[in-house]
Design a protein around this motif. Structure first.
Motif, PDB file in Angstrom:
ATOM      1  N   LYS A  75       0.966  -1.078  -0.304  1.00 39.88           N
ATOM      2  CA  LYS A  75      -0.021  -0.121   0.071  1.00 39.88           C
ATOM      3  C   LYS A  75       0.902   1.084  -0.109  1.00 39.88           C
ATOM      4  CE  LYS A  75      -3.490   2.373   2.728  1.00 39.88           C
ATOM      5  NZ  LYS A  75      -4.445   2.374   3.862  1.00 39.88           N
ATOM      6  N   GLU A  76       0.655   1.989  -0.910  1.00 38.25           N
ATOM      7  CA  GLU A  76       1.332   3.383  -0.949  1.00 38.25           C
ATOM      8  C   GLU A  76       0.435   4.590  -0.708  1.00 38.25           C
ATOM      9  OE1 GLU A  76       5.245   3.569  -4.062  1.00 38.25           O
ATOM     10  OE2 GLU A  76       3.247   3.743  -4.623  1.00 38.25           O
ATOM     11  N   TYR A  77       0.916   5.238   0.091  1.00 38.34           N
ATOM     12  CA  TYR A  77      -0.072   6.613   0.432  1.00 38.34           C
ATOM     13  C   TYR A  77       0.284   7.574  -0.761  1.00 38.34           C
ATOM     14  CZ  TYR A  77      -0.878   4.447   4.912  1.00 38.34           C
ATOM     15  OH  TYR A  77      -1.205   3.519   5.996  1.00 38.34           O
ATOM     16  N   VAL A  84       7.340   4.239   5.766  1.00 40.28           N
ATOM     17  CA  VAL A  84       5.897   4.343   5.390  1.00 40.28           C
ATOM     18  C   VAL A  84       6.004   4.659   4.076  1.00 40.28           C
ATOM     19  CG1 VAL A  84       3.812   5.521   5.612  1.00 40.28           C
ATOM     20  CG2 VAL A  84       5.028   5.033   7.825  1.00 40.28           C
ATOM     21  N   PRO A  85       5.529   3.817   3.368  1.00 40.28           N
ATOM     22  CA  PRO A  85       5.604   4.038   1.629  1.00 40.28           C
ATOM     23  C   PRO A  85       4.616   4.982   1.166  1.00 40.28           C
ATOM     24  CG  PRO A  85       4.280   2.069   2.122  1.00 40.28           C
ATOM     25  CD  PRO A  85       4.656   2.619   3.452  1.00 40.28           C
ATOM     26  N   ILE A  86       5.062   6.193   0.747  1.00 39.90           N
ATOM     27  CA  ILE A  86       4.474   7.318   0.222  1.00 39.90           C
ATOM     28  C   ILE A  86       4.989   7.817  -1.057  1.00 39.90           C
ATOM     29  CG2 ILE A  86       4.365   9.824   0.616  1.00 39.90           C
ATOM     30  CD1 ILE A  86       4.822   9.448   3.601  1.00 39.90           C
ATOM     31  N   GLY A 105      -2.998   6.824   9.823  1.00 36.56           N
ATOM     32  CA  GLY A 105      -3.203   5.593  10.620  1.00 36.56           C
ATOM     33  C   GLY A 105      -1.832   5.077  10.985  1.00 36.56           C
ATOM     34  N   GLU A 106      -0.638   5.641  10.666  1.00 37.42           N
ATOM     35  CA  GLU A 106       0.569   5.276  11.143  1.00 37.42           C
ATOM     36  C   GLU A 106       0.965   5.877  12.346  1.00 37.42           C
ATOM     37  OE1 GLU A 106       2.024   3.055   9.127  1.00 37.42           O
ATOM     38  OE2 GLU A 106       1.088   2.948   7.483  1.00 37.42           O
TER      39      GLU A 106
END
Ligand code: NAD
Length: 358
Positions: free
Chosen positions: A5-7, A34-36, A305-306
């Protein structure tokens, strides 16, 4: 391997020191793992120079689509500061680019946690205040009028709808974060109707949240308390203009404007930005303090949500400030933006226990 999942997050580097501190904030957020997927967009002076408008339609559309953005500070257009947005045949004129951004995106709550950190000189080591500022109305609607050559009027607009909405937000915020108390700031003894309505809405909402203690304070008395006993205050709810002024006051009391992050929440969109401006006096020197924008980025991760990544960033910042080896000049040190950023990324790798966040 591609993460599951990437934001999508819109990044507006901004003006002045904006690009320098945005680069730092992106590096720290990426270091959390965190993948952004960053979608860069223009606003402010940079947009004016590139596309001839300080708030291009594509920027607004991009934020509406992603729902979340990280934003550097913006400079107002040089001549008037005013920004015109076209809606079909109708023109809407806003008093500044930040005001236009907030109102076009329909965000209503500006949240600014201000706390002192061990290692940063402050007369109040126990300060931990959250300012919740209403940003859709008050004098900042920009309705001003000349009533002749020597008289100017400004309209202060306060509505029940916006006031109840900001108090509901504040009580829910305080309840879910286990904060001690909500205090409304106002001047209802003079502005009986406008601030009076704001206060009345606060009292009304307080009855719906009996588990969250509530009180109120005249804005002048509140300022005095903030510079004498800020540790006695907790969550402050303020109309737009008082909120703007009190934010900088609190940041100064806590040690530096460069430490105060911020978030703007609406029903559909949230964007995150430092409390400070574009700092034109230090632009290009490589000495801007990136912490306010880094912590704004941490709040962004919390919003996604992280929470663990948010907590780790707050802890890494607290650790680096306490070690006091890599402080930028505004904090009394000689470090450069890049040194401080690198130290935070290193501390992030070690961050495990809880240091506290907003
Ligand atoms: P400012 O916050 O830019 O600067 C005030 C002082 O604090 C300056 O001495 C500056 O060097 C210092 N400072 C601010 N941030 C710092 C940081 N991260 N590290 C180290 N020092 C820092 O306020 P200003 O000078 O009143 O405003 C400059 C411009 O920024 C104006 O055009 C204003 O409209 C704009 N502005 C934008 C925003 C925003 O985009 N949210 C907010 C405030 C001001």
């Amino acid at each position: 391997m591609k993460p599951e999942k990437e934001y999508d997050v819109v990044l507006i580097p901004g003006d002045g020191i904006g690009p320098e501190i945005s680069e730092a904030a992106v590096a720290v957020l990426e270091a959390t793992g965190v993948p952004i997927r960053w979608r860069e967009a223009l606003a402010g002076e940079a947009a004016w120079q590139r596309v001839g408008h300080p708030l291009p339609e594509e920027t607004l559309a991009s934020i509406h689509e992603a729902g979340v953005a990280l934003k550097g500070p913006l400079l107002a257009p040089k001549q008037t500061g005013r920004v015109t947005i076209q809606h079909g045949d109708a023109e809407v004129i806003y008093p500044s680019v930040n005001n236009a951004l907030r109102r076009e995106l329909e965000v209503f709550a500006n949240v600014r946690p201000v706390r002192s950190f061990p290692g940063v000189p402050s007369p109040f080591p126990a300060m931990d205040v959250v300012i919740i500022r209403e940003v859709t109305e008050d004098t900042y609607i920009g309705w001003e009028e000349m009533k002749g050559p020597d008289e100017a009027w400004a309209i202060k607009r306060i509505t029940r709808k916006a006031s109840e909405r900001i108090f509901r937000f504040a009580f829910e915020y305080a309840r879910c974060r286990g904060r001690r108390r909500v205090t409304a700031g106002h001047k209802a003894n003079v502005l009986n109707l406008t601030d009076g309505l704001f206060l009345q809405c606060g009292r009304g909402l307080a009855a719906e949240f009996p588990d969250v203690p509530f009180d109120d304070c005249m804005i002048d008395a509140l300022c005095l308390q903030l510079v004498k006993h800020p540790e006695a205050l907790d969550v402050l709810v303020l109309p737009n203009q008082y909120g703007d002024i009190v934010s900088d006051l609190c940041a100064g009391v806590a040690g530096s404007l460069g430490l105060a992050p911020g978030a703007n929440y609406g029903e559909r969109v949230a964007f995150f930005e430092a409390s400070h401006g574009a700092a034109p006096d230090i632009v290009g020197q490589g000495v801007a303090n990136p912490i306010a924008l880094i912590l704004s980025g941490a709040m962004l991760l919390g919003h996604l949500g992280e929470m663990e990544a948010e907590r780790r960033i707050w802890q890494a910042v607290a650790t680096v400030l306490q070690e006091a080896r890599w402080l930028t000049p505004d904090l009394g040190g000689h470090a450069r933006t890049a040194d401080l950023t690198r130290a935070i990324i290193t501390a992030l790798g070690r961050a495990e226990g809880v240091a506290g966040s907003a």
